[in-house]
Scaffold this motif. Structure first.
Motif, PDB file in Angstrom:
ATOM      1  N   VAL A  92       0.864  -1.180   0.000  1.00 31.10           N
ATOM      2  CA  VAL A  92       0.000   0.000   0.000  1.00 31.10           C
ATOM      3  C   VAL A  92       0.900   1.230   0.000  1.00 31.10           C
ATOM      4  O   VAL A  92       1.754   1.382   0.878  1.00 31.10           O
ATOM      5  CB  VAL A  92      -0.918   0.039   1.239  1.00 31.10           C
ATOM      6  N   PHE A  93       0.710   2.107  -1.001  1.00 28.85           N
ATOM      7  CA  PHE A  93       1.536   3.297  -1.139  1.00 28.85           C
ATOM      8  C   PHE A  93       0.774   4.537  -0.660  1.00 28.85           C
ATOM      9  O   PHE A  93      -0.456   4.565  -0.633  1.00 28.85           O
ATOM     10  CB  PHE A  93       1.947   3.503  -2.600  1.00 28.85           C
ATOM     11  N   THR A 110      -8.075  -7.189 -10.858  1.00 30.92           N
ATOM     12  CA  THR A 110      -7.037  -7.453 -11.858  1.00 30.92           C
ATOM     13  C   THR A 110      -5.869  -8.268 -11.309  1.00 30.92           C
ATOM     14  O   THR A 110      -5.466  -9.268 -11.927  1.00 30.92           O
ATOM     15  CB  THR A 110      -6.550  -6.130 -12.477  1.00 30.92           C
ATOM     16  N   PRO A 111      -5.259  -7.909 -10.158  1.00 28.85           N
ATOM     17  CA  PRO A 111      -4.157  -8.750  -9.663  1.00 28.85           C
ATOM     18  C   PRO A 111      -4.603 -10.165  -9.311  1.00 28.85           C
ATOM     19  O   PRO A 111      -3.813 -11.110  -9.418  1.00 28.85           O
ATOM     20  CB  PRO A 111      -3.647  -7.999  -8.427  1.00 28.85           C
ATOM     21  N   VAL A 152      -9.665   1.582  -1.681  1.00 24.15           N
ATOM     22  CA  VAL A 152      -9.530   0.678  -2.829  1.00 24.15           C
ATOM     23  C   VAL A 152      -8.133   0.062  -2.834  1.00 24.15           C
ATOM     24  O   VAL A 152      -7.962  -1.148  -3.051  1.00 24.15           O
ATOM     25  CB  VAL A 152      -9.799   1.413  -4.158  1.00 24.15           C
ATOM     26  N   ALA A 153      -7.115   0.883  -2.578  1.00 19.55           N
ATOM     27  CA  ALA A 153      -5.734   0.388  -2.546  1.00 19.55           C
ATOM     28  C   ALA A 153      -5.551  -0.660  -1.448  1.00 19.55           C
ATOM     29  O   ALA A 153      -4.850  -1.660  -1.641  1.00 19.55           O
ATOM     30  CB  ALA A 153      -4.762   1.551  -2.352  1.00 19.55           C
ATOM     31  N   LEU A 154      -6.194  -0.447  -0.296  1.00 17.70           N
ATOM     32  CA  LEU A 154      -6.125  -1.428   0.790  1.00 17.70           C
ATOM     33  C   LEU A 154      -6.782  -2.735   0.367  1.00 17.70           C
ATOM     34  O   LEU A 154      -6.243  -3.826   0.610  1.00 17.70           O
ATOM     35  CB  LEU A 154      -6.827  -0.891   2.040  1.00 17.70           C
ATOM     36  N   ALA A 155      -7.970  -2.618  -0.245  1.00 18.16           N
ATOM     37  CA  ALA A 155      -8.682  -3.820  -0.689  1.00 18.16           C
ATOM     38  C   ALA A 155      -7.850  -4.591  -1.715  1.00 18.16           C
ATOM     39  O   ALA A 155      -7.768  -5.826  -1.679  1.00 18.16           O
ATOM     40  CB  ALA A 155     -10.035  -3.440  -1.278  1.00 18.16           C
ATOM     41  N   ARG A 156      -7.210  -3.850  -2.629  1.00 18.75           N
ATOM     42  CA  ARG A 156      -6.376  -4.492  -3.656  1.00 18.75           C
ATOM     43  C   ARG A 156      -5.195  -5.226  -3.018  1.00 18.75           C
ATOM     44  O   ARG A 156      -4.855  -6.347  -3.419  1.00 18.75           O
ATOM     45  CB  ARG A 156      -5.872  -3.442  -4.645  1.00 18.75           C
ATOM     46  N   ALA A 157      -4.571  -4.613  -2.015  1.00 23.53           N
ATOM     47  CA  ALA A 157      -3.419  -5.234  -1.355  1.00 23.53           C
ATOM     48  C   ALA A 157      -3.833  -6.469  -0.561  1.00 23.53           C
ATOM     49  O   ALA A 157      -3.092  -7.450  -0.489  1.00 23.53           O
ATOM     50  CB  ALA A 157      -2.732  -4.220  -0.443  1.00 23.53           C
ATOM     51  N   ALA A 158      -5.031  -6.422   0.041  1.00 21.71           N
ATOM     52  CA  ALA A 158      -5.455  -7.505   0.925  1.00 21.71           C
ATOM     53  C   ALA A 158      -6.148  -8.647   0.200  1.00 21.71           C
ATOM     54  O   ALA A 158      -6.183  -9.775   0.708  1.00 21.71           O
ATOM     55  CB  ALA A 158      -6.394  -6.944   1.990  1.00 21.71           C
ATOM     56  N   ALA A 159      -6.687  -8.380  -0.988  1.00 23.84           N
ATOM     57  CA  ALA A 159      -7.501  -9.380  -1.684  1.00 23.84           C
ATOM     58  C   ALA A 159      -6.767 -10.707  -1.933  1.00 23.84           C
ATOM     59  O   ALA A 159      -7.381 -11.774  -1.787  1.00 23.84           O
ATOM     60  CB  ALA A 159      -8.030  -8.806  -3.000  1.00 23.84           C
ATOM     61  N   PRO A 160      -5.475 -10.695  -2.287  1.00 25.84           N
ATOM     62  CA  PRO A 160      -4.782 -11.972  -2.485  1.00 25.84           C
ATOM     63  C   PRO A 160      -4.463 -12.702  -1.174  1.00 25.84           C
ATOM     64  O   PRO A 160      -3.876 -13.783  -1.209  1.00 25.84           O
ATOM     65  CB  PRO A 160      -3.480 -11.560  -3.202  1.00 25.84           C
ATOM     66  N   ARG A 161      -4.857 -12.094  -0.034  1.00 24.15           N
ATOM     67  CA  ARG A 161      -4.595 -12.672   1.296  1.00 24.15           C
ATOM     68  C   ARG A 161      -3.106 -12.942   1.506  1.00 24.15           C
ATOM     69  O   ARG A 161      -2.680 -14.076   1.737  1.00 24.15           O
ATOM     70  CB  ARG A 161      -5.439 -13.936   1.483  1.00 24.15           C
TER      71      ARG A 161
END
Length: 222
Positions: A92-93, A110-111, A152-161
């Protein structure tokens, strides 16, 4: 003895050329155990963000070794590093780094799709709901506030667990109230996924919430 999630040995980072070389990190030794939350603190220019980038394989150390989950990051090429981050890390940036032409849902999915997750959009929806953005799934970054973009950035970082979550001043571009809400979410994601969390922060109240504070001064652990 448990193998550290992250292990740094005599890590050094020097930038520039022979005409003007600058030592950013000057021999860092650090172990981080599974599930631990580390706050990296120190004055501007002390090397905090550089250290975080080395932990994530986003920069390469010029000396010493950086191991993550038992793997030597310095021995990997760019492709291997990208796959390793995809499979094991969330980053997360401060400046969000969302893709402007994609909706919130697409940014998070996407990731997951790249990692071959079959239910990428379902999981992305769940993560956006978890950060309070169920009403923003189909909005673009330009249609959202700074706080919403960081969610959104947090959700993207956490989604791959991921096993490891790295956050570089995640509240730096936000007002105090929004920043506090983002940190609550970040710690909540850590708890929900059991991730090891390393965050760079200038905020004493955030550092106090960490299991351990690592203070960096002039490229060295103080």
């Amino acid at each position: 003895m448990t193998t550290p999630v992250l292990s740094l040995r005599d890590v050094r980072l020097t930038l520039g050329n022979n005409a003007g070389r600058t030592e950013i990190l000057k021999g860092i030794d650090l172990n981080v155990t599974a599930g631990e939350t580390i706050g990296l603190t120190g004055p501007s220019g002390s090397g905090k963000s550089s250290l975080l980038m080395l932990m994530g394989g986003l920069d390469q150390a010029t000396g010493g070794t950086v191991q993550a989950l038992g793997q030597d990051l310095g021995a990997m090429n760019e492709d291997r590093l990208a796959r390793f981050r995809r499979d094991h890390m969330g980053v997360v940036f401060q400046s969000f780094h969302l893709i402007p032409t994609m909706t919130a849902l697409e940014n998070v999915a996407t990731p997951l799709e790249l990692a071959g997750v079959s239910d990428a959009f379902d999981r992305a929806t769940q993560e956006l709901e978890a950060v309070g953005l169920s009403h923003r799934l189909h909005h673009y970054p330009s249609q959202m506030s700074g706080g919403e973009q960081q969610r959104v950035a947090l959700a993207r970082a956490a989604a791959p667990r991921p096993e490891i979550l790295l956050a570089d001043e995640p509240t730096g571009n936000l007002d105090g109230t929004t920043g506090a809400a983002i940190m609550d979410l970040l710690f909540g994601l850590r708890d929900r996924h059991g991730s090891t969390l390393i965050l760079v922060t200038h905020a004493p109240e955030l550092a106090e919430r960490c299991d351990r504070v690592v203070h960096i001064q002039d490229g060295r652990l103080a």
